[in-house]
Scaffold this active site. Structure first.
Site, mmCIF file in Angstrom:
data_model
loop_
_atom_site.group_PDB
_atom_site.id
_atom_site.type_symbol
_atom_site.label_atom_id
_atom_site.label_comp_id
_atom_site.label_asym_id
_atom_site.label_seq_id
_atom_site.Cartn_x
_atom_site.Cartn_y
_atom_site.Cartn_z
ATOM 1 N N GLU A 50 39.679 44.186 38.310
ATOM 2 C CA GLU A 50 39.941 44.905 39.285
ATOM 3 C C GLU A 50 38.556 45.288 39.892
ATOM 4 O O GLU A 50 37.883 46.297 39.688
ATOM 5 C CB GLU A 50 40.643 46.151 39.156
ATOM 6 C CG GLU A 50 42.024 45.973 38.205
ATOM 7 C CD GLU A 50 42.884 45.745 39.298
ATOM 8 O OE1 GLU A 50 42.692 45.638 40.718
ATOM 9 O OE2 GLU A 50 44.224 44.933 39.102
ATOM 10 N N CYS A 81 36.549 35.593 40.494
ATOM 11 C CA CYS A 81 37.827 36.399 40.929
ATOM 12 C C CYS A 81 37.165 38.016 41.505
ATOM 13 O O CYS A 81 36.640 37.739 42.519
ATOM 14 C CB CYS A 81 38.691 36.451 39.610
ATOM 15 S SG CYS A 81 40.316 36.642 40.299
ATOM 16 N N ARG A 161 45.955 36.294 40.486
ATOM 17 C CA ARG A 161 45.766 37.360 41.455
ATOM 18 C C ARG A 161 44.468 36.977 42.163
ATOM 19 O O ARG A 161 43.710 38.012 42.639
ATOM 20 C CB ARG A 161 45.880 38.743 40.968
ATOM 21 C CG ARG A 161 47.147 39.341 40.326
ATOM 22 C CD ARG A 161 46.911 40.609 39.670
ATOM 23 N NE ARG A 161 46.581 41.441 40.768
ATOM 24 C CZ ARG A 161 46.012 42.723 40.454
ATOM 25 N NH1 ARG A 161 45.900 43.149 39.150
ATOM 26 N NH2 ARG A 161 45.598 43.461 41.327
ATOM 27 N N HIS A 196 39.211 31.288 37.480
ATOM 28 C CA HIS A 196 38.748 32.139 36.135
ATOM 29 C C HIS A 196 38.479 30.814 35.332
ATOM 30 O O HIS A 196 38.813 30.333 34.467
ATOM 31 C CB HIS A 196 39.873 32.734 35.274
ATOM 32 C CG HIS A 196 40.225 34.136 35.799
ATOM 33 N ND1 HIS A 196 39.498 35.136 35.576
ATOM 34 C CD2 HIS A 196 40.923 34.424 37.003
ATOM 35 C CE1 HIS A 196 40.147 36.156 36.177
ATOM 36 N NE2 HIS A 196 41.017 35.833 37.049
ATOM 37 N N GLU A 198 36.474 30.545 32.706
ATOM 38 C CA GLU A 198 36.299 31.130 31.352
ATOM 39 C C GLU A 198 37.729 30.702 30.515
ATOM 40 O O GLU A 198 37.645 30.782 29.448
ATOM 41 C CB GLU A 198 36.255 32.668 31.006
ATOM 42 C CG GLU A 198 37.247 33.509 31.527
ATOM 43 C CD GLU A 198 37.223 33.906 32.884
ATOM 44 O OE1 GLU A 198 38.037 34.827 33.278
ATOM 45 O OE2 GLU A 198 36.813 33.272 33.717
#
Length: 217
Positions: A50, A81, A161, A196, A198
Site C-alpha cells: 500500500e 507496484c 491491484r 510483481h 518477485e
C-alpha cells in the site's frame, strides 16, 4: 564481493524480494527504522503493498526524506507496484504519470505475457545524475520510444491491484511492455515495474537492477 541490497520492510511483499535477491547471490538488509539507513548497501528495493501506508510510515519514522535524497543522488532503486507509485507520486524522482489500481482491484488480479524491451544499454548507470526528471511527457502507449531492435522475448507478468503507466518523460526507457504500453521502465538509476517480478521466475528485471549497483559510481 556480494552486493548488499536494502529492502524496505515496513509493509507489503518484501520477503519475496529478499528471497529472490538472496538466490541471485545478494546479501539483503531490511529497512525498518531510520537507524537501518546507516548500514552500507548498494541499492534498494521498494516492494508492492500500500503506497499511501508506506509513505506515511516513512514520514512517521523519519525515513522519507533521507531515502528520497539518496535516490535523487543516484542510489540504484527497484520499485515494484506500490514502489512504482512511491517513486512517481511521493518521492517524485521518476518522471512518469501513473493511474493507481488501473489493472483492477484485488479480485481482478491476473497473469499475462509481456515483451522484454531491455537491451545491453539498460545495464549502464548514471548514479551521480540528478534524478529530478525532465519536463515533457510522451503517452505511454506510443511505441516511438521503444527501440526497434529490442528482442522479441516474452516476460511473465503478475498484476495485483496494479498501477498503469499512462505517460512517460523523455528520459524514460521502456524495459517491459504489454500490448505496446510500458509496464516496467528505467530512468537513470531507477527501475520501476507495475507488476510483481518477485512472483515469477524471470530474473531479467533483477539482473538489470543489479547491473546498476555493480557499475562504477
Amino acid at each position: 564481493m556480494r552486493p548488499a541490497i536494502a529492502v524496505l520492510a515496513l509493509q507489503g511483499a518484501f520477503i519475496e524480494h529478499e528471497q529472490r535477491l538472496q538466490a541471485l547471490g545478494c546479501d539483503t538488509v531490511e529497512l525498518r527504522q531510520a537507524a537501518d539507513l546507516s548500514h552500507p548497501f548498494d541499492g534498494v528495493v521498494l516492494p508492492g503493498g500500500e503506497s499511501t501506508v508506506q509513505a506515511k510510515l516513512l514520514r512517521d519514522l523519519g525515513m522519507f526524506e533521507p531515502m528520497r535524497q539518496r535516490i535523487a543522488e543516484g542510489l540504484p532503486v527497484l520499485g515494484t507496484c506500490a514502489g512504482l507509485i512511491l517513486l512517481a507520486d511521493h518521492f517524485r524522482t521518476l518522471p512518469v504519470t501513473v493511474h493507481r489500481n488501473a489493472y483492477g482491484r484485488q479480485l481482478g488480479s491476473f497473469h499475462a505475457e509481456g515483451r522484454w524491451e531491455g537491451t545491453g544499454e539498460a545495464a549502464e548507470t548514471c548514479r551521480t545524475a540528478d534524478a529530478s526528471g525532465t519536463p515533457g511527457t510522451t503517452r505511454a502507449g506510443d511505441d516511438s520510444g521503444i527501440s526497434p531492435s529490442a528482442p522479441l522475448e516474452s516476460v511473465p507478468l503478475t498484476f495485483i491491484r496494479a498501477p498503469r503507466i499512462e505517460a512517460v518523460g523523455p528520459s524514460i526507457t521502456p524495459l517491459v511492455t504489454l500490448n505496446g504500453t510500458p509496464v516496467a521502465v528505467r530512468h537513470r538509476n531507477q527501475i520501476a515495474a507495475a507488476f510483481h517480478p518477485e512472483l515469477d521466475s524471470d530474473n531479467r528485471l533483477y539482473e538489470t537492477f543489479l547491473a546498476l549497483t555493480a557499475a562504477p559510481g
